[in-house]
Scaffold this active site. Sequence first.
Site, PDB file in Angstrom:
ATOM      1  N   GLU A 162      -2.340   3.797  -0.285  1.00 56.91           N
ATOM      2  CA  GLU A 162      -3.470   4.121  -1.163  1.00 56.91           C
ATOM      3  C   GLU A 162      -3.658   5.638  -1.294  1.00 56.91           C
ATOM      4  OE1 GLU A 162      -6.283   0.197  -0.708  1.00 56.91           O
ATOM      5  OE2 GLU A 162      -6.662   1.848   0.684  1.00 56.91           O
ATOM      6  N   GLU A 187      -2.424  -5.792  -1.607  1.00 53.60           N
ATOM      7  CA  GLU A 187      -3.603  -6.177  -0.835  1.00 53.60           C
ATOM      8  C   GLU A 187      -4.527  -6.980  -1.746  1.00 53.60           C
ATOM      9  OE1 GLU A 187      -5.686  -3.071   1.186  1.00 53.60           O
ATOM     10  OE2 GLU A 187      -3.863  -2.165   2.006  1.00 53.60           O
TER      11      GLU A 187
END
Length: 584
Positions: free
Chosen positions: A160, A238
Amino acid sequence: MKKMNEFAIKDEFLLNGETVKIISGALHYFRVVPEYWRDRLEKLKAMGCNTVETYVPWNVHEPKKGMFNFKGMYNIAEFISIAQELDLWVIIRPSPYICAEWEFGGLPAWLLKDENMRIRCHYEPFLQHVDEYFQVLFEQLVPLQVNYGGPIIMMQVENEYGGYGNDKQYMRAVANMMLEKGCVVPLVTSDGPWHDMLENGSIQELAFPTVNCGSNLKGHFKKLKEFNNGTGPLMVMEFWIGWFDAWGDAEHHTRDEKSAAQELKDVLEVGHVNFYMFHGGTNFGFMSGANYYEKLLPDTTSYDYDAPLTEWGDTTPKYEAFKQVISETTKIPEVAFSTEIIKKEYGEVQCKNRVSLFETLDSLSEPIYSDYTLPMEKLDQNYGYILYRTNIGKKRKIEDFRLVNANDRAHVYINQELKCTKYDLELPVQESFELTAEENTLDILVENMGRVNYSIKMEEQRKGIKNGVVINGAYQSEWQHYPLPLDNIDQVDFSKEFKEGSAAFHQFQFEVEEIHDTFLDFQGWGKGVAFVNGFNLGRFWKIGPQKKLYIPGPLLKKGLNEIILFETEGIYQDKIYLTDKPGS
């Protein structure tokens, strides 16, 4: 001889040239006792998953610079090998930073001993540390790739990163390190689909982009397809099917299984999935992280995540709902569960001994002198508590008392009597009080509540007191520092005295004939940390939402067992209760 395979990312995910559908679940080996790895992986397979995904936290594998640990709960090669025995593929996320609601996002705290350290960017000293860590880590991972007969099919670069920075030079440096150290499987990145995150965090010439999100999967897949110019598979790395808890939250976060199952159905129609989390597990020890936006939000010891498997490994209605959706895409295998797990109520345990921290301080820590206050990291301490002590002189009025650049929670004592407790935003607030004794000793017990694991606040995570303590407008000098990482709990001297209202250690002993899982009910206790047979079980705090600590059976032993609670608020009971009932 192991069968050699090739995994590739083209228009689809290909294994030996054949299209494969990735149905994966996140399961972190470092949040589960090794004795239960096989059980959790069997339940993953039985839900219909063909792949397991895990992060790799740098801070547990290199707890001190140049000292590496791949044993016990951190034996990643053993975890991957068990997955392979169960015919599961493995996605590894070995980046220096993992987030994961894990202490400092997996970065080792010793990085912060360097006052000039810049993390997660093209800063040469940081990259040098990463390179030296990767040199050792990839010795574990390289032989386990599919090309060499192992189960690893993909590795992720950073994590991320688009929500932190856009330093493409740094991202390419990390990716190239992975390749140089022997990664031969495809590299991927994962970022949120919002704002500039995909653009910031992607290096498409080296790694394939995926997305992280929990809802509106069809819309986010559309954006991902556009970002990839219409080529390649669509994957949510995710798929957030629950959420984590912070101390002080009103209640345990949950997500209903119906909405999550519908989103899963949408994903599987067009793409690939990794559940975050399939099984959350536990933030044992001092490893829970924190978030910081308007205020500090430290994470609970439980990382249950409202996942398909509970923190203690039970299946849930969400598990069954997901299994049903997956069965519409692929055949669910028959799996025989090999580990019998039973919950047991061991009942009430009376306190055997207790001793105040001040009384046993010298058995736990040797003081380190400095003219000025030093943060934990300068003292080669990563986690736990630290006590600062100085003489502040004669009786008089203290009109201006302040802690300057301190983290996270401090108990202030004058002559071992508690004056105040200050937390987060309260730390720099001015206090005043009267000194009444002829000579006065100031003690400040500071707790590291877990370093922030996400966002720009990660650059401000030195713990303890960095700048100093102001007394009547001036910095106080001449300090003794007592590091208290509490990794030597066996050195607590219970023959010393206990004083009411003080930070103290409380010892409990009980006999066990049958070893099973149990839960420590800490209601009636204030705040602190629990140890089971010397193992740091994690933090407890009366503010909830967590009310019990999960004790996996393998932490117990036949015969005499010991639980020690270090409690800092002076709020305690004469007993604890070990119940077979999880939850609040």
